[in-house]
Design a protein around this motif. Structure first.
Motif, mmCIF file in Angstrom:
data_model
loop_
_atom_site.group_PDB
_atom_site.id
_atom_site.type_symbol
_atom_site.label_atom_id
_atom_site.label_comp_id
_atom_site.label_asym_id
_atom_site.label_seq_id
_atom_site.Cartn_x
_atom_site.Cartn_y
_atom_site.Cartn_z
ATOM 1 N N TRP A 81 0.822 -1.194 0.000
ATOM 2 C CA TRP A 81 0.000 0.000 0.000
ATOM 3 C C TRP A 81 0.868 1.260 0.000
ATOM 4 O O TRP A 81 2.050 1.218 0.353
ATOM 5 C CB TRP A 81 -0.891 0.021 1.242
ATOM 6 C CG TRP A 81 -1.967 -1.018 1.223
ATOM 7 C CD1 TRP A 81 -3.280 -0.860 0.850
ATOM 8 C CD2 TRP A 81 -1.839 -2.404 1.578
ATOM 9 N NE1 TRP A 81 -3.966 -2.049 0.956
ATOM 10 C CE2 TRP A 81 -3.106 -3.011 1.396
ATOM 11 C CE3 TRP A 81 -0.775 -3.193 2.024
ATOM 12 C CZ2 TRP A 81 -3.341 -4.361 1.653
ATOM 13 C CZ3 TRP A 81 -0.999 -4.543 2.282
ATOM 14 C CH2 TRP A 81 -2.277 -5.113 2.091
ATOM 15 N N GLY A 82 0.270 2.368 -0.390
ATOM 16 C CA GLY A 82 0.933 3.655 -0.266
ATOM 17 C C GLY A 82 0.769 4.188 1.147
ATOM 18 O O GLY A 82 -0.044 3.688 1.934
ATOM 19 N N HIS B 275 -3.675 7.559 0.285
ATOM 20 C CA HIS B 275 -4.379 7.335 -0.978
ATOM 21 C C HIS B 275 -5.455 8.395 -1.144
ATOM 22 O O HIS B 275 -6.043 8.864 -0.155
ATOM 23 C CB HIS B 275 -5.023 5.947 -1.002
ATOM 24 C CG HIS B 275 -4.042 4.818 -1.062
ATOM 25 N ND1 HIS B 275 -3.874 4.031 -2.178
ATOM 26 C CD2 HIS B 275 -3.159 4.344 -0.136
ATOM 27 C CE1 HIS B 275 -2.941 3.115 -1.940
ATOM 28 N NE2 HIS B 275 -2.494 3.281 -0.710
ATOM 29 N N PRO C 270 -2.648 5.929 -4.950
ATOM 30 C CA PRO C 270 -1.609 6.342 -4.013
ATOM 31 C C PRO C 270 -1.200 7.776 -4.292
ATOM 32 O O PRO C 270 -1.110 8.189 -5.453
ATOM 33 C CB PRO C 270 -0.466 5.359 -4.271
ATOM 34 C CG PRO C 270 -0.743 4.789 -5.620
ATOM 35 C CD PRO C 270 -2.218 4.812 -5.804
#
Length: 397
Positions: free
Chosen positions: A259-260, A263, A270
């Motif tokens: 994941w970033g 988001h 992201p």
């Protein structure tokens, strides 16, 4: 009752009464609200809760004879041993522990949250702001609100006094109301704009909220004081949050990765935050999120797949034989044969390489090119994903 049916005046009047009377359930403006169903509802509620907090502070300041609300003292965190207060039930049987619980009551905003970098080791003077930042807003950043929630829950269970239980319950209401309709949470609520409005995994903001929501949804014994209706809201909140987690997992070349750090609140893409936090895959935050997902007793199949995919990504990108030295000298990578594996804090989505940012907004592929100030002031490497790898086998069993 839907938010659209409420008048701004009724909310503000409730807030003024609440700010003077403390945790008075009859006057609690949060009792009039439910989680928003649309972004338009959500933004309207955010705006009115911001007005609610500001009006309460101004009314307090006027009653105290102050021209404007002064700021409280700053602290690196919260001005007291938050870890002890959130985990040691015996702490609240001491005068110090009870005083901390009382202090937190004075810092809880009418909207239900708390601020960061504020000294809560002393009570908030009447008429003062709730936090030290300009135009304060309650936040989930730096473990704010989630920390105070567990402190108040612990005080409630230890002392059995209604005002502490009510404070924790109000904080849970605030957390549920602050959730976007699509299942994410911003860094701050009410909204304050820019990157603060992104769905924020950075600094474990969402992960710490997920732990609270899951505890309420799954009848955790520590939260036996939470009303049944709120538990049911938490169950719905958790399901929406897990759907959001699966939807924000970034794909690299068609395969789910991690994941970033944050988001976009509507597209789930992201996003960048501060100048030195570029659009990237974020290893530390992703590891914390996966550790939470692995703590769920019966995760749905798509969440199990998210865990598998993230673990595979961590295995592929581990750095062995190096340690990131941060012992007073200029931080740097040094050889160490027996060191635990490392991961860069950020990875470029397109090239799959470690990247590093700086205050000038530039992105580098070598940490040694980053300014000394940012090399010392930011953790560019992490061992956190190693916890996922070690725990993964137990989780599979």
């Amino acid at each position: 009752m839907k938010f659209a049916q409420l008048s701004v005046r009724s909310l503000l009047l409730s807030a003024l009464v609440f700010s003077v009377s403390g945790c008075n359930a009859e006057a609690d403006p949060l009792d009039q609200l439910q989680p928003a169903k649309t972004m338009a509802e959500y933004r309207a509620m955010s705006e009115q809760l911001y007005k609610l907090d500001q009006a309460a502070v101004k009314a307090e300041a006027k009653a105290a004879g102050l021209d404007k609300p002064p700021k409280p003292k700053k602290a690196k965190r919260f001005g007291f041993d938050a870890q002890k207060a959130a985990t040691d039930s015996d702490f609240f049987t001491t005068p110090e522990g009870r005083q901390i619980a009382e202090n937190l009551l004075t810092f809880q905003t009418p909207s239900g949250g708390w601020s960061k970098r504020t000294d809560m080791g002393v009570p908030r003077p009447q008429g003062y702001q709730y936090g030290t930042e300009k135009s304060y807003v309650p936040t989930f950043d730096n473990l704010a609100t989630s920390t105070q929630f567990w402190v108040m829950a612990n005080a409630c269970n230890s002392l059995g006094e209604a005002r502490y239980c009510d404070s924790a319950t109000r904080a849970l209401k605030y957390i549920l109301i602050a959730q976007y309709p699509n299942g994410g949470w911003p860094q701050t609520f009410p909204l304050r704009g820019k990157y603060h409005d992104y769905i924020t995994y950075n600094d474990t903001a969402i992960t710490s909220l997920l732990a609270i929501v899951a505890a309420a949804a799954n009848d955790d014994a520590r939260l036996k004081f939470v009303p049944q209706a709120l538990r049911e809201q938490a169950q719905d909140s958790l399901q929406r949050a897990l759907e959001m987690v699966a939807a924000t997992q970034v794909e690299v070349q068609g395969k789910p990765a991690i994941w970033g750090a944050q988001h976009d609140a509507e597209t789930f893409a992201p996003s960048a935050a501060r100048a030195f936090e570029p659009v990237a895959l974020a290893t530390s935050e992703s590891a914390d999120l996966v550790l939470f997902l692995m703590s769920l007793e019966q995760p749905p199949a798509h969440i199990q797949k998210s865990i598998d995919d993230a673990k595979d990504w961590f295995e592929k990108h581990r750095i062995d034989g190096l340690r990131y030295r941060r012992d007073g000298k200029l931080p740097s990578l040094v050889p160490e044969e027996d060191a635990d594996p490392l991961w860069a804090r950020f990875y470029d989505i397109d090239s799959d390489r470690p990247i590093f940012g700086d205050r000038d907004g530039k992105v580098y592929f070598d940490v040694d090119e980053v300014s000394e100030e940012r090399r010392r002031g930011y953790a560019w490497y992490t061992e956190q994903p190693y916890k996922v790898i070690k725990q993964y086998r137990k989780w599979q069993e």
